[in-house]
Design an enzyme around this catalytic site. Structure first.
Site, PDB file in Angstrom:
ATOM      1  N   THR A   1     -16.342   1.355 -13.900  1.00 34.12           N
ATOM      2  CA  THR A   1     -15.137   1.722 -13.156  1.00 34.12           C
ATOM      3  C   THR A   1     -14.200   0.523 -13.134  1.00 34.12           C
ATOM      4  O   THR A   1     -14.645  -0.621 -13.325  1.00 34.12           O
ATOM      5  CB  THR A   1     -15.498   2.091 -11.700  1.00 34.12           C
ATOM      6  OG1 THR A   1     -16.172   0.967 -11.128  1.00 34.12           O
ATOM      7  CG2 THR A   1     -16.403   3.302 -11.635  1.00 34.12           C
TER       8      THR A   1
ATOM      9  N   GLU B   1     -16.440   8.465 -13.496  1.00 35.68           N
ATOM     10  CA  GLU B   1     -17.725   9.053 -13.115  1.00 35.68           C
ATOM     11  C   GLU B   1     -17.840  10.528 -13.493  1.00 35.68           C
ATOM     12  O   GLU B   1     -18.895  11.129 -13.354  1.00 35.68           O
ATOM     13  CB  GLU B   1     -17.928   8.922 -11.597  1.00 35.68           C
ATOM     14  CG  GLU B   1     -18.144   7.501 -11.112  1.00 35.68           C
ATOM     15  CD  GLU B   1     -16.851   6.800 -10.701  1.00 35.68           C
ATOM     16  OE1 GLU B   1     -15.786   7.150 -11.265  1.00 35.68           O
ATOM     17  OE2 GLU B   1     -16.910   5.911  -9.834  1.00 35.68           O
TER      18      GLU B   1
ATOM     19  N   LYS C   1      -3.298   6.302   8.824  1.00 36.43           N
ATOM     20  CA  LYS C   1      -3.622   7.007  10.068  1.00 36.43           C
ATOM     21  C   LYS C   1      -2.711   6.499  11.171  1.00 36.43           C
ATOM     22  O   LYS C   1      -2.888   5.397  11.677  1.00 36.43           O
ATOM     23  CB  LYS C   1      -5.086   6.802  10.438  1.00 36.43           C
ATOM     24  CG  LYS C   1      -5.554   7.863  11.394  1.00 36.43           C
ATOM     25  CD  LYS C   1      -7.055   7.920  11.484  1.00 36.43           C
ATOM     26  CE  LYS C   1      -7.459   9.168  12.257  1.00 36.43           C
ATOM     27  NZ  LYS C   1      -8.858   9.179  12.612  1.00 36.43           N
TER      28      LYS C   1
ATOM     29  N   TRP D   1      -2.879  12.002  10.071  1.00 33.62           N
ATOM     30  CA  TRP D   1      -2.874  11.495   8.703  1.00 33.62           C
ATOM     31  C   TRP D   1      -1.477  11.569   8.087  1.00 33.62           C
ATOM     32  O   TRP D   1      -0.760  12.535   8.273  1.00 33.62           O
ATOM     33  CB  TRP D   1      -3.806  12.307   7.809  1.00 33.62           C
ATOM     34  CG  TRP D   1      -5.248  12.228   8.175  1.00 33.62           C
ATOM     35  CD1 TRP D   1      -6.024  13.260   8.634  1.00 33.62           C
ATOM     36  CD2 TRP D   1      -6.100  11.089   8.107  1.00 33.62           C
ATOM     37  NE1 TRP D   1      -7.307  12.816   8.855  1.00 33.62           N
ATOM     38  CE2 TRP D   1      -7.381  11.485   8.544  1.00 33.62           C
ATOM     39  CE3 TRP D   1      -5.906   9.753   7.730  1.00 33.62           C
ATOM     40  CZ2 TRP D   1      -8.470  10.618   8.606  1.00 33.62           C
ATOM     41  CZ3 TRP D   1      -6.989   8.881   7.793  1.00 33.62           C
ATOM     42  CH2 TRP D   1      -8.244   9.319   8.226  1.00 33.62           C
TER      43      TRP D   1
HETATM   44  P1  AMP Z   1     -10.653   6.080 -12.961  1.00 34.28           P
HETATM   45  O1  AMP Z   1     -12.122   6.202 -12.918  1.00 34.28           O
HETATM   46  O2  AMP Z   1     -10.186   4.679 -13.164  1.00 34.28           O
HETATM   47  O3  AMP Z   1      -9.997   6.989 -13.921  1.00 34.28           O
HETATM   48  O4  AMP Z   1     -10.119   6.484 -11.520  1.00 34.28           O
HETATM   49  C1  AMP Z   1     -10.354   7.762 -10.969  1.00 34.28           C
HETATM   50  C2  AMP Z   1      -9.413   7.980  -9.829  1.00 34.28           C
HETATM   51  O5  AMP Z   1      -8.071   8.029 -10.303  1.00 34.28           O
HETATM   52  C3  AMP Z   1      -9.590   9.281  -9.116  1.00 34.28           C
HETATM   53  O6  AMP Z   1     -10.628   9.226  -8.170  1.00 34.28           O
HETATM   54  C4  AMP Z   1      -8.218   9.474  -8.474  1.00 34.28           C
HETATM   55  O7  AMP Z   1      -8.097   8.731  -7.283  1.00 34.28           O
HETATM   56  C5  AMP Z   1      -7.312   8.902  -9.501  1.00 34.28           C
HETATM   57  N1  AMP Z   1      -6.743   9.971 -10.338  1.00 34.28           N
HETATM   58  C6  AMP Z   1      -7.126  10.355 -11.560  1.00 34.28           C
HETATM   59  N2  AMP Z   1      -6.332  11.344 -12.022  1.00 34.28           N
HETATM   60  C7  AMP Z   1      -5.426  11.599 -11.056  1.00 34.28           C
HETATM   61  C8  AMP Z   1      -4.349  12.522 -10.893  1.00 34.28           C
HETATM   62  N3  AMP Z   1      -4.006  13.365 -11.859  1.00 34.28           N
HETATM   63  N4  AMP Z   1      -3.663  12.492  -9.746  1.00 34.28           N
HETATM   64  C9  AMP Z   1      -3.981  11.634  -8.748  1.00 34.28           C
HETATM   65  N5  AMP Z   1      -4.970  10.742  -8.839  1.00 34.28           N
HETATM   66  C10 AMP Z   1      -5.699  10.729  -9.969  1.00 34.28           C
END
Ligand code: AMP
Length: 541
Positions: free
Chosen positions: A184, A329, A439, A444
């Site tokens: 990640t 993930e 918050k 929220w």
């Molecule tokens: P990563 O593993 O770096 O791709 O990060 C995943 C996270 O990116 C997710 O848990 C979201 O918080 C964010 N994310 C991915 N796609 C989107 C989307 N289309 N809109 C908003 N947040 C997103």
């Protein structure tokens, strides 16, 4: 029992064999570091993957070993996507934008045995060279002869390939064997490793290629701007190979101008990347218009695509935007926002509202939203809860990490840390990350919605909203805003007036500050941790 189907392991060699058999002449093109275009076909890829598998075997790589890649999106990197798993080894894509300590941590934690490095990225990797414990060989890609490096045991990719046979005795692998690995991007703490199996990536490929998902076909020409180290380029190399779509890899040429050139000259039909990329491209196209009407789907994910940008692309450039959500993930594809039949009679504005949502779960991915007690919440379009997912390409635990279990529920779901609503017809809309929600006085406030609303102002290029401590309300929103180059005399007050009729009164940011750039993470998301630190250091007023 008699009469059953055959046992056909879902291993990635079958995807490549299919591409070689059915689409041998379809091309994979790469814009090389020197600006030239390298082209070859799936038939060439097939041969080169066999060479690479032999190279790795000769280097002593065994089933289960991790092999790192530190590289741009190129045809050689695609060879690694297939060649490393062909041996039963694990293709561990390293994020080239990690801080040195994190990079060293990731290579050591994964215990990579061999690492492939693009010559242009060598200086970045060399910074961690003396901290690395397990790497036995480094293999340089596209390196000039006689290149100097302080790395030990350095070999050259093309030398090794030339020496190896292009016939490989394909192995019969267990479909549950690991094939790939991504960490990640780790905005808090150390990055965590997700390990993909042949079976999970195979099913993800089929899932991604469904018409209700990304639906690639052999007529597509796919531009992969999303880095190959970001959740396996969202699985697109496998999806292209399985559908016969042509791939275009931009190498290090990720600025708006070369991307616009590539899209126009290569008649790209599908392009995939994070919103920042498409924002930059939009501004470039406004300055220097080019014909990008070949694009049938601009796939965007990684962070929320602002609704205003969707509208601009669709209305002004006639390019259809396909918003998708996922995570490292989740391999990553989780949801997509394609309009359903019952949306067809909506106005354009209403359609863009839907497209700005993250969308419905693709088949085999299950989603639910839950409250703090873990109870499932209704799909009514207004109730917000934490998103949990499960499915055959969703992580079960992190690689070699004890104590991360709070991210997995007792009944087998993965807790994403995203907060969303889900409408009655199953469209999910992310309102925040749990840690980014504001918050205020017990209520929220969605930072994402505030950002989206601000970015609809014509003078606002980008906006990120964070919580700042407040004595009376506990937290209040602060908006950090980047104005467009041609914005003239726009004040915080004017932006507040713009927001006032669109959001609840208590949502209005107490502070709106103007900055030159929103800090971004290694995969191009707003880095709110840095903004919060800047605020604490008194830099944001
Ligand atoms: P990563 O593993 O770096 O791709 O990060 C995943 C996270 O990116 C997710 O848990 C979201 O918080 C964010 N994310 C991915 N796609 C989107 C989307 N289309 N809109 C908003 N947040 C997103």
């Amino acid at each position: 029992m008699q009469g059953l189907m055959m046992n056909y392991p879902l291993t990635l060699d079958r995807i490549l064999a299919h591409a070689n058999r059915m689409y041998p002449h379809k091309r994979i093109s790469t814009k090389m570091p020197d600006g030239s275009i390298h082209r070859y076909t799936y038939a060439d890829l097939y041969k080169r993957v066999q060479r690479l598998a032999n190279v790795l075997k000769n280097l002593g790589v065994k089933e289960g070993d991790r092999v790192g890649t530190f590289a741009w999106n190129t045809y050689q990197h695609v060879e690694m996507y297939f060649g490393i798993p062909a041996l039963g080894a694990v293709c561990h894509t390293l994020n080239i934008r990690l801080f040195p300590e994190q990079l060293a941590y990731v290579v050591n934690h994964a215990e990579d045995k061999v690492v492939f490095i693009d010559a242009t990225l060598l200086p970045l990797y060399e910074r961690v060279a003396d901290k690395i414990k397990t790497v036995e060989h480094y293999v340089l890609i596209n390196a000039p002869k006689g290149i100097e490096t302080k790395l030990p045991n350095v070999l050259h990719y093309e030398d090794l390939m030339a020496e190896a046979s292009d016939e490989f005795e394909w192995l019969t692998l267990d479909e549950n064997a690991a094939m790939g690995m991504c960490y990640t991007s780790g905005t808090t703490g150390n990055p965590k490793g997700a390990l993909y199996s042949h079976r999970s990536m195979f099913l993800h490929t089929i899932g991604e290629n469904q018409a209700n998902a990304l639906g690639l076909t052999e007529s597509d020409r796919v531009l992969m701007v999303v880095p190959q180290f970001h959740a396996m380029a969202w699985g697109l190399p496998y999806a292209c190979a399985f559908s016969g779509a042509e791939m275009f890899m931009p190498g290090p040429h990720l600025k708006p101008e070369p991307l616009a050139e590539i899209i126009a000259s290569e008649k790209i039909t599908v392009a995939a990347g994070v919103p920042t990329i498409w924002l930059g491209l939009y501004h470039e196209l406004r300055k220097n218009p080019r014909d990008i009407s070949s694009v049938r789907a601009m796939i965007v994910g990684g962070s929320a695509m602002p609704r205003s940008l969707i509208e601009e692309y669709e209305k002004n450039l006639h390019v259809s935007v396909l918003h998708a959500w996922g995570m490292t993930e989740t391999s990553p594809l989780g949801t997509v926002s394609k309009l359903h039949a019952h949306h067809q009679d909506l106005t354009d504005a209403e359609k863009w509202d839907i497209k700005a949502k993250q969308g419905y779960a693709v088949p085999l991915v299950e989603i639910r939203i839950v409250n703090d007690e873990g109870e499932e919440l209704p799909w009514d379009g207004t109730t917000m809860g934490e998103v949990q997912v499960r499915g055959p390409w969703v992580i079960r635990d992190y690689y070699k990490l004890e104590g991360a279990s709070e991210q997995f529920t007792a009944d087998g779901w993965f807790r994403t840390g995203d907060v969303a609503t889900i409408s009655e017809d199953g469209f999910m809309q992310i309102t925040d990350r749990t840690k980014d929600l504001i918050k205020s006085g017990g209520e929220w406030i969605s930072s994402v919605e505030l950002e989206n609303t601000l970015m609809a102002h014509p003078a606002v290029k980008e906006a990120a909203v964070i919580a700042i401590p407040d004595e009376k309300w506990a937290e209040r929103p602060l908006a950090a805003v980047v104005l467009t180059d041609d914005a003239d005399g726009v004040t915080a007050e004017a932006l507040r007036e713009f927001l006032a009729p669109k959001v609840a009164k208590f949502w209005l940011p107490d502070k709106i500050v103007f900055i030159d750039d929103i800090p971004k993470t290694s995969v191009g998301k707003f880095d709110k941790k840095v903004l919060r630190r800047r605020y604490a250091d008194g830099e944001l007023g």
